[in-house]
Design an enzyme around this catalytic site. Structure first.
Site, PDB file in Angstrom:
ATOM      1  N   CYS A  19      25.981  43.691  52.482  1.00  0.00           N
ATOM      2  CA  CYS A  19      26.008  43.678  51.343  1.00  0.00           C
ATOM      3  C   CYS A  19      24.614  43.299  50.715  1.00  0.00           C
ATOM      4  CB  CYS A  19      27.098  42.880  50.562  1.00  0.00           C
ATOM      5  SG  CYS A  19      27.305  43.364  49.120  1.00  0.00           S
ATOM      6  N   TYR A  25      32.355  34.047  45.472  1.00  0.00           N
ATOM      7  CA  TYR A  25      33.519  33.910  45.995  1.00  0.00           C
ATOM      8  C   TYR A  25      33.992  34.979  47.020  1.00  0.00           C
ATOM      9  CZ  TYR A  25      33.656  37.922  42.492  1.00  0.00           C
ATOM     10  OH  TYR A  25      33.383  39.075  41.711  1.00  0.00           O
ATOM     11  N   SER A 127      32.576  46.941  40.445  1.00  0.00           N
ATOM     12  CA  SER A 127      33.182  45.766  40.164  1.00  0.00           C
ATOM     13  C   SER A 127      32.229  45.389  39.011  1.00  0.00           C
ATOM     14  CB  SER A 127      32.875  45.034  41.457  1.00  0.00           C
ATOM     15  OG  SER A 127      33.458  45.276  42.423  1.00  0.00           O
ATOM     16  N   ASP A 281      42.570  44.147  55.102  1.00  0.00           N
ATOM     17  CA  ASP A 281      41.520  43.784  54.620  1.00  0.00           C
ATOM     18  C   ASP A 281      41.401  42.331  54.350  1.00  0.00           C
ATOM     19  OD1 ASP A 281      38.872  44.255  53.711  1.00  0.00           O
ATOM     20  OD2 ASP A 281      39.537  44.046  51.428  1.00  0.00           O
ATOM     21  N   CYS A 354      52.398  31.758  42.284  1.00  0.00           N
ATOM     22  CA  CYS A 354      53.940  31.918  41.963  1.00  0.00           C
ATOM     23  C   CYS A 354      54.110  31.805  40.552  1.00  0.00           C
ATOM     24  CB  CYS A 354      54.689  31.102  42.897  1.00  0.00           C
ATOM     25  SG  CYS A 354      56.530  31.449  42.418  1.00  0.00           S
TER      26      CYS A 354
END
Length: 384
Positions: A19, A25, A127, A281, A354
Site C-alpha cells: 500500500c 488502523y 475509502s 480477509d 453486540c
C-alpha cells in the site's frame, strides 16, 4: 432441504498487502511497504491467467464478479488490469456476463485510470472516512502526509467519468461522535452507495479488549440510529446504505447478502498475489491458509471440508445469549473476528459490538415489521 449457498466473492489481492498509505488502523499491514523489488509482490501473468480460468469454472451464477483488493490494488499497475480484462474476455463462458470491482484508497487515480475503469464498466469502491479532519486522523502516507485531498480528487474523477462508485467509510472512536456531520458530508458529495465499516481492532491490554481507536459499542449503535432516522425521513430511494438495506432484506424473507450477517460464512475468501487461498480477509493467518491454487483448483478450496467447517463455526459457536436474542435474524453474531468479549452470564464468544447492534436493530425493527406487513399485504392482493 435448503440448498447450500454456492455464491462466493473472492478478494483477489494482486499486490498482497502492499500500500502507498500507512493507515493507523489497518489490520493488513504485515508486509505493507513498497520494497525496491516490488514486482515480485505482483501477481504474475501466468498465475493471473490460472486464477481467471478457475474463477470462471467455479462460478454457477450468470454474472461472474471479480473483486480486486489490497493493500492498494492500483499498485499492480494499469497494464495488469488491461491484461486481466483481456484474459477475462478470452475465457468468458457463453451465456455469462462479466463484472469487475476494485477497492481503492483513490490517491493514485488519474484520467488514464478512470478512462479504463469507465470503458470496462468497473465498479469502484473508494475509502473516505469523512471531511478532511476525520479522514486525515487515521489515513496518511508513510511520511505522515494527509491523504484527504488526493482521495477526494479520486472520488470526484470517478464520478466525472460515470463510474459506479461506492464509498466505504471506517467509523472509529472519533468520527462516531459526529453522525449528522458525517452523513451530511457524504450527501453533499452526491454519494449514492454508502457503507459504514466499524473499526474494531482487538487489543488484550485494554479493559474493553479493543484498541483505543476502535469504535465503542454503544456509540456505534447510536451512530447508526442517528443516520437511519435521517435516511428514513429524507433519503429512502435516493441513497443506499448497506447496513440499512441488509436490515430491510429480512422484511421480504430474503437472506442476507452481507457475509457478516449471514448464519454461516466462508464465501468471501482471499487469493493472495502468490496464489495462496485463505478462508477470509480477516483471517489471513497461517492456520487459515488452505493451500495454493497452483496445487488445487479454486472450486475445491471453496467446497473443502476445512472451508465448510470455518463457515459453520460462525453459527455453531454462538453463545446462548445470542441464540436467545430478539434480533438474532438481523445480526447472527456479526463477524467472528469481533467475538472476543464475554456475555452477561460469563460465556465467551460475544461480539464486541453486540450492545450497539442490538440497540440499532431494536430501533429499526418496527420500521422493518411495517415494511414486512406492507409486502405481505401486496402479495396477498396479488394472489387473490
Amino acid at each position: 432441504m435448503t440448498e447450500p449457498d454456492r455464491a462466493f466473492q473472492i478478494f483477489a489481492k494482486p499486490v498482497g498487502s502492499l500500500c502507498n498509505l500507512r493507515c493507523s488502523y489497518c489490520y493488513y499491514t504485515d508486509e505493507a511497504h513498497i520494497p525496491p523489488e516490488k514486482d515480485r509482490y505482483r501477481m504474475s501473468d501466468g498465475l493471473l491467467e490460472l486464477y481467471i480460468r478457475q474463477h470462471f469454472a467455479a462460478t454457477l451464477e450468470e454474472v461472474v464478479f471479480f473483486s480486486w483488493h489490497g493493500g492498494e490494488p492500483t499498485l499492480a499497475g494499469l497494464d495488469f488490469y488491461r491484461r486481466a480484462v483481456e484474459l477475462q474476455k478470452k475465457y468468458l463462458p457463453p451465456g455469462k456476463r462479466l463484472l469487475n470491482g476494485i477497492q481503492t484508497n483513490g490517491t493514485l487515480l488519474d484520467e488514464e485510470w478512470c478512462r479504463f475503469l469507465s470503458a470496462e464498466k468497473f465498479i469502484a469502491g473508494i475509502s473516505l472516512d469523512g471531511p478532511a479532519e476525520m479522514h486525515n486522523r487515521h489515513r496518511r502516507n508513510f511520511s505522515g502526509q494527509p491523504g484527504f485531498e488526493k482521495a477526494l480528487k479520486g472520488y470526484t474523477m470517478l464520478r466525472e467519468y460515470g463510474i459506479s462508485t461506492e464509498v466505504l467509510s471506517v467509523v472509529s472512536r472519533h468520527n462516531a461522535q459526529f453522525p449528522e456531520e458525517l452523513y451530511s458530508f457524504f450527501k453533499g458529495l452526491g454519494v449514492r452507495h454508502l457503507t459504514f465499516l466499524p473499526l474494531v481492532n482487538q487489543d488484550v491490554s485494554t479493559d474493553s479488549g479493543a484498541s483505543e481507536e476502535s469504535v465503542q459499542p454503544v456509540a456505534w449503535g447510536n451512530f447508526l440510529i442517528k443516520i437511519f432516522d435521517e435516511w428514513k425521513e429524507q433519503d429512502i430511494g435516493k441513497i443506499s446504505v448497506q447496513l440499512f438495506d441488509e436490515a430491510i432484506r429480512t422484511a421480504f424473507g430474503n437472506g442476507h447478502s452481507l457475509c457478516i450477517f449471514k448464519k454461516t460464512c466462508g464465501r468471501v475468501p482471499v487469493i493472495e498475489h502468490n496464489g495462496d487461498f485463505y478462508s477470509c480477509d480477516h483471517f489471513v493467518k497461517p492456520q487459515y491458509l488452505q493451500g495454493n491454487i497452483r496445487e488445487k483448483p479454486l472450486d475445491w478450496y471453496l467446497e473443502s471440508p476445512q472451508q465448510s467447517a470455518f463457515g459453520r463455526a460462525k453459527y455453531e459457536t454462538l453463545p446462548g445469549y445470542c441464540l436467545a436474542c430478539p434480533v438474532l435474524e438481523y445480526c447472527n453474531g456479526e463477524c467472528p473476528k469481533n467475538r472476543f468479549t464475554i456475555t452477561p452470564d460469563g460465556e465467551p464468544g460475544l461480539n464486541y459490538l453486540c450492545e450497539g447492534y442490538r440497540n440499532f436493530f431494536l430501533h429499526v425493527r418496527p420500521f422493518v415489521e411495517a415494511v414486512r406487513q406492507i409486502a405481505g399485504n401486496r402479495k396477498n392482493d396479488q394472489d387473490s
